[in-house]
Design an enzyme around this catalytic site. Structure first.
Site, PDB file in Angstrom:
ATOM      1  CE1 TYR A   1       9.567  24.517 -18.879  1.00 46.35           C
ATOM      2  CE2 TYR A   1       8.771  26.389 -20.136  1.00 46.35           C
ATOM      3  CZ  TYR A   1       8.797  25.033 -19.901  1.00 46.35           C
ATOM      4  OH  TYR A   1       8.045  24.186 -20.683  1.00 46.35           O
TER       5      TYR A   1
ATOM      6  CE  LYS B   1       7.070  24.665 -16.797  1.00 46.12           C
ATOM      7  NZ  LYS B   1       6.799  23.270 -17.081  1.00 46.12           N
TER       8      LYS B   1
ATOM      9  N   GLY C   1       8.015  18.855 -14.028  1.00 37.72           N
ATOM     10  CA  GLY C   1       7.343  19.244 -15.270  1.00 37.72           C
ATOM     11  C   GLY C   1       6.912  18.127 -16.199  1.00 37.72           C
TER      12      GLY C   1
ATOM     13  CB  THR D   1       1.057  23.699 -22.194  1.00 40.94           C
ATOM     14  OG1 THR D   1       1.951  22.677 -21.751  1.00 40.94           O
ATOM     15  CG2 THR D   1      -0.312  23.124 -22.407  1.00 40.94           C
TER      16      THR D   1
END
Ligand code: NAY
Length: 289
Positions: A133, A161, A185, A45
């Site tokens: 991630y 995540k 997420g 993002t």
């Protein structure tokens, strides 16, 4: 109580330079109005993978300068250039970020041994904790439960995540690693993730929708599943509308409607069209006014 993190956006100017004032406004809004528990800085993002090294440094410095230690901060330092990841890991640790994160290395179909080496190298020289991630939909990299277990052999690797719609794997991961930090997420799947006992969630839409998401978390905790489901339904109506209107520029456009100067996205992401601007106004009026 489970934790809610916004995935911080990066405000850009029309020429693609970083708009520090816009970043500060978004950090402030997340702390003062959204009252989130933390920010995930430099993620998808945040358009991290569109940015130069110097821009990443600028974003990391600006975000923590504004936030201080008011909330938890996770700095995403993963990069296809492992040396850059290591350098950024040191930088953010020196800046005071309490946690780092790194996307699974992508594009070259790395073997698991290579991925493991990447993570161990990133944390080797820093006194910090890392959250993996995992976002297979964008990276094409899916880790198995045994591979997560192998990565967790390094005590500095503390969690995931988990941006993945595979809820079978999420349930397996949660149960096998009860002490690891598991952050969900996909904002549109918050409720099923809560049901699987994640520790919290990180997402793009919480920049706008944190209050509704927090209310959902409270309803879930209180056992009011009907209310949690209704809140998720409204959130998902908003998320569907954002996706249909091109989510990254639209999040910024809706922020502008709320009086927060979020700047624009950086090419190759789209610049706002008149249709998108009209769409964002409608999304603001329908869900966030
Ligand atoms: C980040 O910025 O790194 C994230 O938090 C990723 C999570 C987001 N995923 C993507 C691909 O943007 O918040 C989600 C996502 O935007 C949302 O669930 C809508 O699909």
């Amino acid at each position: 109580m489970k934790k809610l993190y916004s995935a911080l956006m990066t405000a850009f100017n029309e020429d693609g330079s970083v708009n520090e004032a816009g970043i500060r406004e978004m950090v402030r809004y997340n702390i003062d109005v959204n009252k989130v528990d933390g920010l995930y800085v430099g993620g998808s993002t945040g358009e991290n993978f569109n940015m130069s090294h110097d821009q990443k440094v600028q974003v990391f410095k600006t975000a923590i300068d504004e936030a201080g230690d008011a909330i938890d901060l996770i700095a995403q330092v993963g990069s296809l250039d492992l040396n850059e990841s290591k350098e950024l890991a040191k930088l953010v640790t020196d800046l005071g970020y309490p946690k780092i994160s790194a996307v699974t290395p992508f594009y070259y179909n790395y073997t698991f041994e290579q991925i493991k080496n990447y993570y161990n190298e990133i944390v080797k020289d820093v006194d910090n904790k890392l959250v993996i991630y995992s976002i297979p939909v964008l990276t094409g990299v899916s880790l198995s439960i045994d591979q997560f277990a192998e990565l967790f052999e390094n005590p500095k690797i503390i969690g995931i995540k988990y941006t993945n719609a595979d809820f079978f794997l999420l349930e397996r991961v949660r149960n096998r690693f009860p002490d690891k930090l598991i952050l969900s997420g996909f904002d549109e799947m918050l409720l099923p993730a809560l049901a699987l006992n994640v520790d919290g969630a990180i997402g793009s839409t919480y920049n706008l929708n944190a209050k509704r998401a927090k209310a959902e978390m409270v309803a879930f905790d209180e056992g009011d599943i009907d209310k949690a489901r209704e809140l998720q339904k409204v959130s998902n109506d908003a998320i569907s509308a954002l996706i249909a209107n091109d989510i990254y520029p639209s999040l910024k456009l809706v922020f502008e409607e709320m009086g927060v100067h979020a700047g624009v996205t950086k090419a190759p992401m789209s610049k706002p069209t008149p249709e998108m601007i009209a769409g964002a106004k409608k999304i603001y009026n329908d869900y966030f006014k």
